[in-house]
Motif scaffolding. Structure first.
Motif, PDB file in Angstrom:
ATOM      1  N   LEU A  55       0.808  -1.222   0.000  1.00 17.48           N
ATOM      2  CA  LEU A  55       0.000   0.000   0.000  1.00 17.48           C
ATOM      3  C   LEU A  55       0.841   1.271   0.000  1.00 17.48           C
ATOM      4  CD1 LEU A  55      -2.747  -1.280   2.416  1.00 17.48           C
ATOM      5  CD2 LEU A  55      -3.023  -0.821  -0.008  1.00 17.48           C
ATOM      6  N   THR A  69       1.344   4.630  -2.726  1.00 13.80           N
ATOM      7  CA  THR A  69       0.834   5.923  -2.277  1.00 13.80           C
ATOM      8  C   THR A  69       1.876   6.903  -1.754  1.00 13.80           C
ATOM      9  OG1 THR A  69       0.409   4.961  -0.116  1.00 13.80           O
ATOM     10  CG2 THR A  69      -1.417   4.979  -1.662  1.00 13.80           C
ATOM     11  N   GLY A  83      -0.538   7.793  -5.519  1.00 17.51           N
ATOM     12  CA  GLY A  83      -0.287   8.798  -4.496  1.00 17.51           C
ATOM     13  C   GLY A  83      -0.210  10.193  -5.095  1.00 17.51           C
ATOM     14  N   ALA A 137     -10.948  11.760  -3.443  1.00 18.95           N
ATOM     15  CA  ALA A 137     -11.582  10.910  -2.436  1.00 18.95           C
ATOM     16  C   ALA A 137     -11.909   9.544  -3.024  1.00 18.95           C
ATOM     17  CB  ALA A 137     -12.844  11.574  -1.908  1.00 18.95           C
ATOM     18  N   SER A 175      -8.848   7.528  -3.173  1.00 17.86           N
ATOM     19  CA  SER A 175      -8.516   7.113  -1.815  1.00 17.86           C
ATOM     20  C   SER A 175      -9.390   5.932  -1.370  1.00 17.86           C
ATOM     21  CB  SER A 175      -8.698   8.301  -0.880  1.00 17.86           C
ATOM     22  OG  SER A 175      -8.486   7.919   0.437  1.00 17.86           O
ATOM     23  N   ILE A 211      -8.134   2.754  -2.806  1.00 19.73           N
ATOM     24  CA  ILE A 211      -7.012   2.213  -2.030  1.00 19.73           C
ATOM     25  C   ILE A 211      -7.515   1.567  -0.743  1.00 19.73           C
ATOM     26  CG2 ILE A 211      -4.975   2.884  -0.706  1.00 19.73           C
ATOM     27  CD1 ILE A 211      -4.529   5.034  -2.888  1.00 19.73           C
ATOM     28  N   THR A 212      -8.503   2.216  -0.105  1.00 18.51           N
ATOM     29  CA  THR A 212      -9.061   1.667   1.124  1.00 18.51           C
ATOM     30  C   THR A 212      -9.668   0.281   0.876  1.00 18.51           C
ATOM     31  OG1 THR A 212      -9.580   3.934   1.743  1.00 18.51           O
ATOM     32  CG2 THR A 212     -10.563   2.202   3.073  1.00 18.51           C
ATOM     33  N   MET A 216      -6.998  -2.194   0.622  1.00 19.59           N
ATOM     34  CA  MET A 216      -6.489  -2.470   1.959  1.00 19.59           C
ATOM     35  C   MET A 216      -7.427  -3.407   2.702  1.00 19.59           C
ATOM     36  SD  MET A 216      -5.738   0.218   4.990  1.00 19.59           S
ATOM     37  CE  MET A 216      -7.428   0.676   5.261  1.00 19.59           C
TER      38      MET A 216
END
Lengths: 363, 259, 301
Positions: free
Chosen positions: C230, C234, C251, C268, C271, C274-275, C278
């Motif tokens: 991750l 980023t 990133g 957002a 992001s 990516i969340t 994860m």
């Protein structure tokens, strides 16, 4: 002050699916030294923690000094506990450790000093008051743990295997010390152990536990000499067990066959004809006779062969194989007039016991 | 072959990890402004650094934020660890999971989400936004540092305290905090390190009014090579090194107490 | 010792205890984390479904556009590029880190603390400064080229800086300790008798590795991957400093959307992407880790 200082009525406890304690009743008398004895996982520590308030029962009620304390938190119960690991506060001195409970109760400073010094004298630790726990020996730590508990003048002192971390000799000394301390303080001790010797030598009463219930509650002598059942007989001390059936019985006597010989014993437990029973005899109650010692073989003598001789200083343990191929254990004591205890392996011997010393238990 | 795996290979990895750092440190003492050729030992870059009043302000900002964030984070981290260890409460497992997730979440995700929070609540970007962000960033690390020590303590110590009549607050202040002090100190030091080094989150939540060291370093590195940067990086590296070693020493000490 | 009935449950595992101290602790902890960890993520999620606006940054007009735009060729290219870089970086870290972690975990215990500390120091050190150190190493007039020129291996400085390899090198250098530490934690716990038992049962060295060691250290491998993969996607300053403008990663994209393009909803959405990545990796980790290993990350500190 009530004579029944602690009462457990219909108390049970589960941990998840595991039934730690079946429904039990237990009454502890004021001033007695009672021991909860049993193997790992028998529920003895659970009883202790229930009394202390560190666990809550699933059912039933707990009374202390006549009051129902089932829902009370530990700090209001007026009891103290001595932990297996001692649980001394490593960052405090001996003095601070012992004073901790008094300080929590906001007792006046000079009284704290007085009481701590008094208890330090009793447990003979006055000189070590300023040491930290890690500068003490195991036995000294043990005494601090006890002092820290009794300085609060609890109604009952709960002791969770407090001697198990000590080595054999120290444990023996501490047993004597603990018993003396208990007499001196007059406080009720509830002592948990898995060591039967410890239990027998220190207690006024012993509760023998197994798989979450109490098998027998009685004086050390009772549980040893009159075990309530086979479990108690086998758990406390060693015993020889002959499984058999009652041939005939009446109110006074009972006739059984042991090793193909008929015996008539006293019927103490109301045994019935054809009931399956075990005749148990302690090794030290057995007499072993050599060929030349028996003039005439009497009816109660069981013939066998010496299989093993274990010399233990003051006693000799014999393993005898009877004609039925059953192995039994016998303990012979050295005494002055009996100079010859040199049994030979393979030697033919006869075994008997004084009638009445056996215990006949229903299966 | 055995020697290769046992000694030579790890040495290469350590060399890989440390060689670039060593170069920066060595060149911070090089008496040449651009060239990489060694022109003799000098401390002039350090002097220039200390005479740069802007730099000193920025450093002071970072240290203030670091101290405050580390203190807040280690306090909250400690009570988090104690709560997780001693109590059963609503959302306990969730809290466990949340701390884990916070540790592995990329900083950029944390940075922009906090930026969104601040803009939604009209918190100006500056001192407070940085302090709150750094504290949040450090809490899971502080909590885990303390938690891993608290679990190694003998549970019956707390039961004994309870048995002797101590209230929860007394157990916390007289037993847990003194016993875990080294771990709490370690948590503080590690939090301070994190705060001092944090670039990504700070990048999003800082404002022009309150510059901090890591962002200053980033600007200097990006814009071009002033040799002072070597000196500044060296100081920060040595600072981190001391903090990490101190934290490890504190944790080792705690291990002894816990026995 | 080991009394079955002494270790379970009890006052401290949470018998009903509602002291005010407990209430204060739990309230403080939960409020802080709720406000500064959960609400912000929720805000990111909401923003990712809103529309960008030039005057007020975000307007409350729900849309899926930010997500559909991710499949534009430009964004898709950056996404794939990031995945590619992060994957190569993770694999390299694993290949370099595993034997290394294995060796130090099996070294003499009196050396082990020091060896571990030497990994921990870079772990806690600013990765920006370490990126700068790599930059100093490989730039045109950097130490590497100077040395290579001096010993005559090359005649012109190698253009390493501002290349894909430089970015990859920077990522590996920055993130290697994040792979080594969880691996070490797992390998150290491995019972050495187990390896001997496997070999005793006739398994060769390679077989032991593949069938015994790897599966048992899987939680460590996944934790390491989590901590490397991750950030590799980023850490926006690594491509900026080492890759010039050429190697744009996720990133940088987020940074751009937030700080230059002022398209917060788009940022957002990336992001959130990516969340989600994860989340998937964490689930994988939790599934693999035995419940007692769940606090594996504890060993990092």
């Amino acid at each position: 002050m009530y004579t029944n200082i602690v009462e457990l009525k219909g108390v049970s406890k589960c941990f998840g699916d595991y039934k730690a304690l079946e429904t039990i009743d237990l009454t502890i008398q004021n001033g007695e030294f009672i021991t909860l004895l049993g193997p790992s996982g028998c529920g003895k520590t659970t009883i202790l923690r229930l009394i202390s308030g560190l666990e809550k029962p699933d059912t039933g009620h707990i009374f202390i000094n006549g009051q129902d304390v089932t829902d009370w938190p530990p700090e209001h119960r007026h009891l103290n506990m001595v932990f297996q690991s001692y649980a001394l506060f490593p960052h405090m001195t001996v003095f601070e450790n012992i004073a901790f409970g008094l300080r929590c109760r906001k007792i006046a400073k000079n009284e704290i000093v007085e009481r701590v010094e008094e208890i330090l004298r009793i447990v003979k630790l006055t000189k070590l008051a300023q040491r930290k726990p890690d500068q003490l020996s195991g036995g000294q730590q043990q005494r601090v743990a006890i002092a820290r508990a009794v300085v609060n003048r609890p109604l009952v002192l709960l002791l969770d295997e407090p001697l198990s971390a000590l080595d054999y000799n120290l444990r023996k000394d501490m047993q004597v010390e603990l018993k003396q301390l208990q007499r001196k303080l007059g406080v009720t001790f509830v002592f948990v152990t898995h060591d039967q010797e410890e239990a027998l030598s220190m207690s006024d009463r012993v509760a023998v536990m197994n798989e979450g219930h109490i098998e027998q509650l009685g004086t050390p002598r009772d549980v040893y000499e009159e075990p309530a059942n086979l479990y108690v007989a086998e758990f406390i001390g060693e015993t020889n067990v002959f499984e058999t059936k009652v041939i005939r019985s009446d109110k006074q006597t009972v006739e059984v066959k042991v090793e193909d010989k008929r015996f008539t014993f006293k019927n103490k437990r109301g045994l019935k004809t054809r009931q399956e029973v075990c005749v148990t005899v302690r090794p030290e109650d057995l007499a072993v006779w050599r060929q030349e010692e028996v003039g005439e073989v009497s009816d109660d003598m069981l013939p066998g062969k010496v299989e093993q001789v274990i010399y233990k200083g003051s006693i000799v343990e014999l393993v005898v194989r009877l004609e039925s191929n059953k192995r039994i254990y016998a303990t012979e004591f050295f005494n002055e007039d009996d100079e010859k205890l040199d049994y030979q392996i393979g030697e033919r011997v006869w075994v008997n016991w004084i009638p009445g010393w056996e215990v006949i238990l229903p299966v | 072959m055995k020697k290769f795996t046992k000694q030579i290979y790890p040495s290469f990895v350590y060399l890989f990890l440390y060689l670039p750092i060593l170069i920066v440190i060595i060149f911070s003492f090089n008496d040449a402004s651009r060239s990489l050729i060694w022109k003799g030992f000098t401390l002039k870059w350090y002097f220039e650094l200390f005479h740069d009043s802007g730099m000193l302000t920025v450093a002071a900002h970072s240290i203030i934020i670091g101290i405050l964030a580390a203190s807040l984070a280690s306090s909250i981290g400690t009570i988090t660890a104690v709560s997780l260890f001693r109590y059963r409460f609503f959302g306990k497992n969730l809290l466990h999971g949340l701390l884990f997730v916070m540790i592995v979440t990329p900083e950029i995700v944390i940075g922009i989400s906090l930026l969104l929070l601040y803009s939604a609540t009209n918190v100006p970007l500056g001192f407070w936004s940085l302090l709150l962000a750094h504290t949040t960033l450090c809490i899971p690390f502080a909590a885990i540092t303390v938690y891993s020590r608290i679990t190694s303590l003998d549970k019956s110590i707390f039961e004994a305290a309870r048995d002797l009549g101590a209230s929860d607050f007394v157990i916390f202040s007289k037993i847990i905090v003194p016993l875990l002090l080294p771990a709490i100190v370690a948590a503080w030091l590690l939090s301070f390190t994190l705060s001092l080094d944090d670039v990504i989150t700070s990048y999003f939540v800082s404002g022009p009014g309150f510059a901090i060291l890591p962002l200053k370093v980033y600007a200097m590195v990006r814009l071009g090579i002033k040799p002072e940067i070597n000196a500044l990086c060296t100081l920060l590296l040595i600072g981190t090194l001391l903090l990490v070693v101190a934290a490890q020493v504190a944790l080792k000490k705690n291990e002894k107490v816990g026995e | 010792m080991g009394e079955l009935d002494s270790g379970v449950g009890g006052y401290f595992a949470g018998m009903k205890n509602n002291s005010s101290f407990k209430k204060i602790c739990v309230t403080v902890v939960w409020s802080w984390l709720f406000i500064f960890a959960m609400v912000p993520v929720l805000l990111t999620l909401i923003t990712s479904f809103l529309t960008a606006d030039s005057s007020s940054l975000v307007v409350f007009k729900p849309t899926l556009q930010n997500y559909t735009q991710l499949f534009n060729s430009a964004y898709l290219k950056i996404l794939l590029q990031s995945l590619y870089l992060a994957t190569s970086c993770t694999l390299l870290c694993l290949i370099i880190g595993y034997p290394f972690a294995f060796t130090i975990a099996r070294s003499k215990s009196r050396h082990r603390a020091l060896l571990l500390l030497l990994v921990m120091i870079p772990f806690w050190t600013s990765s920006l400064i370490r990126t700068y150190a790599i930059m100093a190493l490989i730039k045109a007039k950097g130490i590497l080229n100077t040395v290579l020129l001096a010993i005559g291996l090359i005649h012109h400085p190698l253009p390493i800086l501002y290349s894909y390899s430089a970015v990859l090198l920077g990522c590996v250098y920055d993130l290697l300790p994040f792979m080594i530490l969880p691996l070490y934690g797992n390998i150290e716990k491995l019972n050495p008798d187990l390896l001997e038992a496997a070999q005793d049962l006739g398994a060769g060295k390679i077989r032991t590795m593949v069938k015994v060691v790897f599966p048992l250290t899987m939680p460590g491998i996944i934790a390491g991957t989590l901590l490397v993969f991750l950030p590799a996607m980023t850490m926006f300053y690594i491509p900026v400093l080492l890759g010039g403008a050429k190697n744009l990663l996720l990133g940088n994209l987020i940074e751009n959307q937030f700080l230059s393009a002022n398209n917060w909803p788009m940022g957002a959405a990336i992001s959130m992407l990516i969340t989600v990545f994860m989340g998937a990796m964490i689930l994988l980790y939790w599934r693999n880790a035995q419940s007692k290993d769940k606090q594996n990350l504890q060993e990092l500190v």
